[in-house]
Motif scaffolding. Structure first.
Motif, PDB file in Angstrom:
ATOM      1  N   THR A  31      44.861  66.251  30.417  1.00 61.69           N
ATOM      2  CA  THR A  31      44.712  67.451  31.253  1.00 61.69           C
ATOM      3  C   THR A  31      44.589  68.680  30.356  1.00 61.69           C
ATOM      4  N   ARG A  32      44.067  69.735  30.934  1.00 58.17           N
ATOM      5  CA  ARG A  32      43.838  70.959  30.160  1.00 58.17           C
ATOM      6  C   ARG A  32      44.631  72.138  30.705  1.00 58.17           C
ATOM      7  N   ASP A  33      45.141  72.947  29.802  1.00 59.82           N
ATOM      8  CA  ASP A  33      45.651  74.265  30.171  1.00 59.82           C
ATOM      9  C   ASP A  33      44.515  75.263  29.987  1.00 59.82           C
ATOM     10  N   PHE A  34      44.515  76.277  30.804  1.00 60.76           N
ATOM     11  CA  PHE A  34      43.530  77.340  30.640  1.00 60.76           C
ATOM     12  C   PHE A  34      44.252  78.642  30.318  1.00 60.76           C
ATOM     13  N   TYR A  35      44.356  78.928  29.034  1.00 64.08           N
ATOM     14  CA  TYR A  35      44.859  80.237  28.606  1.00 64.08           C
ATOM     15  C   TYR A  35      43.777  81.273  28.972  1.00 64.08           C
ATOM     16  N   PRO A  36      44.150  82.557  28.998  1.00 61.62           N
ATOM     17  CA  PRO A  36      43.170  83.548  29.470  1.00 61.62           C
ATOM     18  C   PRO A  36      41.781  83.438  28.827  1.00 61.62           C
ATOM     19  N   GLU A  87      40.221  80.781  27.737  1.00 59.45           N
ATOM     20  CA  GLU A  87      39.522  79.630  28.308  1.00 59.45           C
ATOM     21  C   GLU A  87      39.251  79.855  29.796  1.00 59.45           C
ATOM     22  N   MET A  88      40.155  80.554  30.432  1.00 62.76           N
ATOM     23  CA  MET A  88      39.994  80.840  31.864  1.00 62.76           C
ATOM     24  C   MET A  88      38.810  81.768  32.091  1.00 62.76           C
ATOM     25  N   ARG A  89      38.633  82.729  31.186  1.00 63.76           N
ATOM     26  CA  ARG A  89      37.479  83.630  31.323  1.00 63.76           C
ATOM     27  C   ARG A  89      36.180  82.847  31.256  1.00 63.76           C
ATOM     28  N   ARG A 147      35.813  79.625  31.954  1.00 59.60           N
ATOM     29  CA  ARG A 147      35.716  78.822  33.179  1.00 59.60           C
ATOM     30  C   ARG A 147      35.255  79.692  34.353  1.00 59.60           C
ATOM     31  N   TYR A 181      36.408  69.651  36.277  1.00 61.76           N
ATOM     32  CA  TYR A 181      35.915  70.322  37.470  1.00 61.76           C
ATOM     33  C   TYR A 181      34.476  69.894  37.680  1.00 61.76           C
ATOM     34  N   GLY A 210      38.458  90.662  27.710  1.00 60.66           N
ATOM     35  CA  GLY A 210      39.389  90.748  28.832  1.00 60.66           C
ATOM     36  C   GLY A 210      38.908  91.810  29.804  1.00 60.66           C
ATOM     37  N   SER A 211      39.573  91.890  30.954  1.00 60.74           N
ATOM     38  CA  SER A 211      39.093  92.814  31.974  1.00 60.74           C
ATOM     39  C   SER A 211      39.637  94.233  31.808  1.00 60.74           C
ATOM     40  N   GLU A 240      45.681  89.164  33.292  1.00 62.71           N
ATOM     41  CA  GLU A 240      44.601  88.216  33.033  1.00 62.71           C
ATOM     42  C   GLU A 240      44.913  86.878  33.687  1.00 62.71           C
ATOM     43  N   GLU A 241      43.870  86.209  34.167  1.00 62.79           N
ATOM     44  CA  GLU A 241      44.058  84.946  34.885  1.00 62.79           C
ATOM     45  C   GLU A 241      44.223  83.778  33.911  1.00 62.79           C
ATOM     46  N   TYR A 242      45.086  82.824  34.274  1.00 59.36           N
ATOM     47  CA  TYR A 242      45.258  81.580  33.523  1.00 59.36           C
ATOM     48  C   TYR A 242      45.362  80.460  34.542  1.00 59.36           C
ATOM     49  N   ASP A 243      45.393  79.225  34.066  1.00 55.31           N
ATOM     50  CA  ASP A 243      45.590  78.091  34.973  1.00 55.31           C
ATOM     51  C   ASP A 243      46.193  76.927  34.190  1.00 55.31           C
ATOM     52  N   ALA A 244      46.813  76.010  34.907  1.00 54.18           N
ATOM     53  CA  ALA A 244      47.411  74.817  34.310  1.00 54.18           C
ATOM     54  C   ALA A 244      47.129  73.669  35.271  1.00 54.18           C
ATOM     55  N   PRO A 245      47.241  72.423  34.799  1.00 54.01           N
ATOM     56  CA  PRO A 245      46.921  71.296  35.697  1.00 54.01           C
ATOM     57  C   PRO A 245      47.933  71.158  36.832  1.00 54.01           C
ATOM     58  N   MET A 286      53.272  76.493  28.711  1.00 50.89           N
ATOM     59  CA  MET A 286      52.136  77.066  27.991  1.00 50.89           C
ATOM     60  C   MET A 286      52.581  78.102  26.962  1.00 50.89           C
ATOM     61  N   ARG A 318      52.541  77.839  22.492  1.00 50.12           N
ATOM     62  CA  ARG A 318      51.981  78.794  21.528  1.00 50.12           C
ATOM     63  C   ARG A 318      53.039  79.789  21.070  1.00 50.12           C
ATOM     64  N   TRP A 324      50.028  88.013  32.911  1.00 44.74           N
ATOM     65  CA  TRP A 324      49.139  86.952  33.384  1.00 44.74           C
ATOM     66  C   TRP A 324      49.305  86.714  34.879  1.00 44.74           C
TER      67      TRP A 324
END
Lengths: 420, 420
Positions: free
Chosen positions: A10-15, A17-19, A21, A122, A334-335, B38-43, B87, B91, B101
């Motif tokens: 599985t993957r984590d999406f740090y900001p 990587e999330m950007r 995605r 996804y 970043g935003s 900022e947006e992030y995600d995890a499984p 997460m 790191r 986040w």
């Protein structure tokens, strides 16, 4: 501390990587919405029987299935189409047709880990239900090419290999192979690219095909142009007519540069019935970027009334590899646009007021919440990729002014809050 | 055919429902991004131990957990904070602080079905890590109020009840209750609103509290203004100082209309350490809209080095109920702007050309893929909520013209493709 690692595959999406995605998904959405498709979604958890009733496929062996606390067999979805079928059946007759829907579900499989193959990905799904003509298949190709175009990929870099399940069907009919073997043969044929011709022949032999049938299949699957296919299948071939019609319509959309006929494309899922396609990078280094096709008889396998249907699935992993290889991944900042910083705690209410004004204008504002030095704030603003640092400093604020530093040019000005 | 229904307690999102969800999520995102998050995600799938190591909470009993094919205990996440902690720990030291986040994960629980309580929901999570001051808590309140404002909810309709875990801590200290009972007391106190005073006293008695302690807790929890709290806890109360400081900063942001001190707010999760809050509809008919607070000692419970942290979770279900009750749900049309329709199949390439031109301008175009009558196309365009129907008709097309019908006004015009 293995429980402090994510579940394997599985993957984590740090900001960062999330950007990326979100950028990818935004193009998935835009390409679909430009073509009038509407987004839907279904739960990641379904009854296992939704997948196992279509038996005999790889996907069942790789199901991420389990028993819940109530003793029911459930599974994390391996693909979206069965959920879509369930949703359409639940409103059978009540949904105006055709349906043009898309979704970007996370899909799961449980298999031995291989390099570069995770247990989740996804998958952009785009489907048309209730439209029997090849026009619908071409519309999907148009969505696909519009996506490639948006992310900067040209027909020289990505090609869509197209065939039809009817090609193989007609070949098998011609050598007398019964219909019930068809699905099993498709699954073997889908893997032929990875097998030596002799191994392939052996596997097809195991399914009960004789040498003539095997030789004919191998020959037709090697074809790469429609005229030769027409010569092989005869003038009255429905498969050839379907593919010619598809090409003519693709011409109308200006898509033919992207397309090539490839007899070896059959796709792995048993349920396809008509045109099938896969997109590949032209260099041939990566797995298929996406794949899809027509599946007009899916609903009857669920005990429902069939509806013509066509669609494709497009994973998020291969396309990102491809874009990375081609140097086409965007640099996404970043935003945050403005960083607001008060030089001392007394100026914090003023900083909040300034931040509030900028946000009311729709600007993304990071307010520094800690007591920090100016040097830190500058570094922080730079790291955020902000455009400006707005500084609340005692002397300037006494005169009712905010110091505004443009971070690209370094230019500074002093501004009254009303003029921000 | 029970396998043809979704798993109990899960939701399908047909396009109508998906539009509403996307609308809600877009405001979640906008409110967070305006404040520099900022947006992030995890499984959705994590090791079960990520949740069970913080034992003794309701959430563990309701875990949607199971054994995977490899014999590992895994679970569908019940909440996002443990994934976030994982997460950050992964790191540790490498992430610049503070972290601001947000995420909108789907969260799961397995419990006996109750009316209006599903087994999954989406939960907007907004967190600040690495910022110890009450400024960070106020920043979260600002995000929250900005969201309410965006969806048209006023302070007269929604209030945020604020307290601090330190209030209860000081009360327990004053009556000599040891620290280790603290978390268990919080969980009971969180449910006091649903219990009669006698039942509450009995439950607290079971935890080993004497009558004086129970009476003091019940009195302080009944307080609704900071001055009375200050009188109860004494001049040197850290809890009172913290809350006064929070209010002063909220004043700077113009947020105090939304806030009220409420001694009964403690929140159910054991890990909170400082300010805690919940938003409620003022009429008191619905469950809490959202809740959160400071949790400075979470990471040490995972064996890591603690970081100051504060955050909130905001489900998608109660807010939609509330907006529906208040008549504030938006009417959301589909995204289709133009329907393009060829009166006969020969005109399809021309229709494709027209559709392609409009899409190149960024318009969402539904191309009719079937042979249909004009009447059907008009009804279809109306159902889509489209602005225009573009008609390819033999006579007009002979003269190089497309018929354009404005669906709101009924006005028609004939236009050359270049002028579309």
């Amino acid at each position: 501390m293995s429980d402090l690692q994510g579940v394997r595959g599985t993957r984590d999406f740090y900001p960062d990587e999330m950007r990326l995605r979100s950028w990818l998904f935004s193009h998935f959405r835009a390409a679909a919405q430009l073509h009038g498709f509407e987004e839907y979604d279904a739960p990641v958890l379904e009854h296992e029987a939704l997948y196992t009733r279509k038996a005999g496929e790889d996907i069942v062996g790789q199901l991420y299935g389990f028993e819940d606390k109530g003793g029911r067999r459930v599974a994390l979805r391996p693909e979206m189409t069965p959920s879509l079928a369930r949703m359409v059946l639940a409103r059978a007759g009540a949904l105006p047709l055709p349906i043009k829907w898309f979704s970007i579900p996370q899909c799961w499989r449980y298999e031995r880990m291989q390099r570069g193959r995770g247990r989740e990905h996804y998958q952009w799904n785009v489907d048309i239900w209730g439209s029997a003509g090849v026009e619908a298949d071409v519309e999907l190709l148009a969505v696909l090419c519009s996506f490639f175009d948006r992310v900067g990929l040209a027909p020289a870099e990505v090609g869509i290999r197209v065939s039809s399940r009817k090609v193989l069907q007609e070949v098998l009919d011609s050598v007398g192979v019964a219909g019930e073997q068809f699905a099993a043969v498709c699954i073997v044929v889908d893997k032929l690219g990875k097998l030596l011709p002799d191994e392939a022949a052996a596997q097809l032999g195991k399914l009960g095909l004789d040498n003539t049938a095997i030789a004919t299949i191998q020959r037709v699957l090697g074809l790469h142009d429609l005229d030769t296919l027409a010569a092989a299948l005869g003038d009255d071939s429905g498969a050839v007519a379907e593919l010619r019609s598809l090409w003519a319509l693709a011409e109308g959309y200006g898509l033919t540069e992207w397309l090539e006929f490839d007899g070896s494309i059959v796709r792995g899922l048993a349920y396809y019935t008509g045109p099938v396609f896969e997109a590949h990078d032209r260099s041939g280094e990566l797995r298929a970027v996406c794949g899809g096709g027509r599946y007009d008889r899916l609903l009857s396998s669920f005990g429902g009334k069939d509806l013509p249907a066509t669609g494709f699935g497009f994973g998020d992993m291969v396309i990102l590899e491809l874009l990375k290889d081609r140097g086409r991944l965007p640099q996404l900042a970043g935003s945050v646009q403005d960083v607001v910083f008060a030089l001392n705690p007394e100026l914090r209410p003023a900083a909040m007021d300034v931040a509030g004004r900028l946000r009311a204008q729709g600007r993304s504002v990071d307010l520094v919440l800690e007591e920090k030095r100016l040097k830190w704030a500058l570094k922080h603003a730079d790291r955020c990729g902000a455009e400006r640092l707005l500084l609340l400093a005692p002397k300037e604020w006494e005169r009712g002014l905010v110091k505004v530093r443009n971070l690209a040019s370094g230019a500074e000005s002093e501004v009254v809050p009303d003029a921000l």
